[in-house]
Design an enzyme around this catalytic site. Structure first.
Site, mmCIF file in Angstrom:
data_model
loop_
_atom_site.group_PDB
_atom_site.id
_atom_site.type_symbol
_atom_site.label_atom_id
_atom_site.label_comp_id
_atom_site.label_asym_id
_atom_site.label_seq_id
_atom_site.Cartn_x
_atom_site.Cartn_y
_atom_site.Cartn_z
ATOM 1 N N THR A 198 33.266 -7.465 -82.037
ATOM 2 C CA THR A 198 33.037 -8.764 -81.401
ATOM 3 C C THR A 198 32.234 -8.605 -80.120
ATOM 4 O O THR A 198 32.342 -7.580 -79.451
ATOM 5 C CB THR A 198 34.417 -9.390 -81.086
ATOM 6 O OG1 THR A 198 35.019 -9.769 -82.312
ATOM 7 C CG2 THR A 198 34.309 -10.600 -80.184
ATOM 8 N N ARG A 226 41.048 -17.168 -92.766
ATOM 9 C CA ARG A 226 41.611 -16.542 -91.558
ATOM 10 C C ARG A 226 40.682 -16.742 -90.343
ATOM 11 O O ARG A 226 39.479 -16.527 -90.425
ATOM 12 C CB ARG A 226 41.823 -15.048 -91.822
ATOM 13 C CG ARG A 226 42.431 -14.284 -90.633
ATOM 14 C CD ARG A 226 41.383 -13.636 -89.766
ATOM 15 N NE ARG A 226 41.985 -12.786 -88.720
ATOM 16 C CZ ARG A 226 41.301 -12.274 -87.698
ATOM 17 N NH1 ARG A 226 40.011 -12.506 -87.582
ATOM 18 N NH2 ARG A 226 41.902 -11.535 -86.798
ATOM 19 N N VAL A 227 41.257 -17.129 -89.236
ATOM 20 C CA VAL A 227 40.513 -17.242 -87.982
ATOM 21 C C VAL A 227 41.269 -16.445 -86.928
ATOM 22 O O VAL A 227 42.493 -16.540 -86.828
ATOM 23 C CB VAL A 227 40.390 -18.725 -87.544
ATOM 24 C CG1 VAL A 227 39.690 -18.824 -86.192
ATOM 25 C CG2 VAL A 227 39.628 -19.535 -88.598
ATOM 26 N N GLY A 228 40.530 -15.638 -86.148
ATOM 27 C CA GLY A 228 41.168 -14.826 -85.115
ATOM 28 C C GLY A 228 41.165 -15.520 -83.758
ATOM 29 O O GLY A 228 41.127 -16.746 -83.663
ATOM 30 N N ASP A 229 41.180 -14.726 -82.720
ATOM 31 C CA ASP A 229 41.277 -15.260 -81.356
ATOM 32 C C ASP A 229 39.934 -15.714 -80.779
ATOM 33 O O ASP A 229 39.889 -16.546 -79.873
ATOM 34 C CB ASP A 229 41.860 -14.190 -80.423
ATOM 35 C CG ASP A 229 40.973 -12.937 -80.388
ATOM 36 O OD1 ASP A 229 40.541 -12.478 -81.476
ATOM 37 O OD2 ASP A 229 40.708 -12.419 -79.298
ATOM 38 N N THR A 249 38.309 -8.867 -77.065
ATOM 39 C CA THR A 249 38.007 -8.309 -78.381
ATOM 40 C C THR A 249 39.200 -7.479 -78.819
ATOM 41 O O THR A 249 39.802 -6.778 -78.010
ATOM 42 C CB THR A 249 36.737 -7.436 -78.367
ATOM 43 O OG1 THR A 249 36.611 -6.830 -79.665
ATOM 44 C CG2 THR A 249 36.778 -6.342 -77.312
ATOM 45 N N GLY A 250 39.524 -7.565 -80.088
ATOM 46 C CA GLY A 250 40.656 -6.775 -80.562
ATOM 47 C C GLY A 250 41.287 -7.423 -81.768
ATOM 48 O O GLY A 250 40.680 -8.282 -82.419
ATOM 49 N N GLY A 252 42.890 -9.875 -83.451
ATOM 50 C CA GLY A 252 42.999 -11.264 -83.041
ATOM 51 C C GLY A 252 44.384 -11.869 -83.114
ATOM 52 O O GLY A 252 44.763 -12.682 -82.265
#
Ligand code: ASP
Length: 341
Positions: A198, A226-229, A249-250, A252
């Site tokens: 990211t 799926r959606v992350g942070d 970043t990481g 999520g």
């Protein structure tokens, strides 16, 4: 005695006032930090050529953002200027070079926030928008909403004349191979990626305004929408002139559960404690839950800070004090990015 002091003070006053008039205006501060993902970066697997390519790409992004700030531009413009070349670079998991979903597509998430008024924009799961950070900013400035997703976000992009591209533009052989390896060996996203690619930027401009932005393809093999942070305001991105600007970043899911970006800003605002300590404590909280990754932040006083609990994070920072560096592995940073004025 008292009268004497008053007399002396009066006698000195014009000189003092004159000295003040003659003094050069105080130098205005600016500051920027960028990241291109954190993760388990293996020093042995990093060839000199690969390292040079990453460093050059980071430096290009850093320079683009720093130029905007040095010339008196806004933090918002600097964040976009830094993120766009990283979205365009196949090296990072954002825009071109995004990871593949389980279904073999590239689905992009992005968000941006202006610390002046806490206006924010975000998009999730877009497949044809060349620079998702620009669409996120258009959501912020030209809609009544904060977050748009999927086909609706694409329709909004078309209406607003945002540049689109055939979906194949985002695909790269390395990311496709990662998906195939994952499927063949039933590995997890972390096994195949070893790192999160990211991208993000945070900035303080000469007017004292803060901004943050983040852009990603998510995690290899993501499915079920799926959606992350990264596109979630408060998790992957947050900016508030009263405290700081953060991009994460990481992994999520953990950043979402901790509300990392907002948590850091809120702790700073409420306690006034040191920004590095707070960022490290919030990242330790992420690690305690089982997550990993990193954050970048800038503060109103011009600190540009990194914190990550992985072996490395692609990163860079520049300030009006003359600091300008890019780094990859832990421990490669110069001693301090805290301004001395
Ligand atoms: N945070 C991103 C996500 O979970 C991944 C990354 O940082 O690369 O979607």
């Amino acid at each position: 005695m008292k009268n004497l002091i008053t007399l002396i003070a009066l006698a000195l006053m014009p000189a003092a006032a004159m000295a003040q008039d003659d003094a050069p205006p105080p130098e205005l501060k600016w500051s920027i930090a960028i990241h291109g993902g954190a993760g388990t970066l293996n020093r042995d697997a990093m060839t000199p050529e690969r390292r040079a390519a990453y460093e050059a790409a980071l430096q290009t992004a850093l320079d683009a953002g720093a130029k905007v700030l040095a010339e008196g531009g806004s933090a918002m413009d600097a964040v976009k200027a830094a993120i766009i070349p990283m979205e365009d670079s196949p090296l990072f998991n954002a825009g071109k070079g995004a990871v593949f979903t389980w279904d073999g597509t590239n689905e992009l998430d992005s968000s941006i926030m202006d610390g002046r008024d806490r206006s924010a924009g975000a998009v999730a799961g877009v497949k044809t928008v060349k620079n998702p950070i620009l669409l996120a900013d258009t959501v912020r400035t030209q809609s009544e909403h904060v977050m748009l997703m999927g086909a609706g976000a694409e329709a909004f992009a078309a209406e607003k004349g945002i540049a689109v591209t055939p979906p194949e533009y985002f695909a790269t052989p390395a990311r496709r191979e990662a998906l195939e390896r994952m499927k063949a060996k039933q590995l997890s996203a972390l096994d195949v990626d070893h790192k999160f690619g990211t991208v993000g930027a945070v900035a303080l401009d000469q007017q004292g305004n803060l901004a943050a932005g983040t852009s990603t393809g998510g995690m290899t093999g993501k499915r079920w929408g799926r959606v992350g942070d990264a596109p979630v305001i408060g998790a992957g991105t947050y900016a508030d002139n009263r405290s700081c600007a953060v991009s994460a970043t990481g992994w999520g899911e953990y950043f979402l559960r901790v509300g990392v970006a907002h948590e850091i800003c809120t702790q700073l605002r409420m306690t006034g404690d040191g920004a590095q300590g707070i960022a490290d404590a919030v990242m330790a909280d992420v690690a305690d839950l089982g997550g990993d990754g990193g954050v970048i932040l800038v503060t109103p006083s011009g600190e540009a800070i990194f914190s990550f609990n992985t072996s490395g994070m692609y990163r860079g920072r520049a300030t009006s004090d003359g600091l300008n560096e890019v780094a990859i592995f832990g421990g490669e940073d110069k001693a301090s990015a805290t301004p001395d004025h």
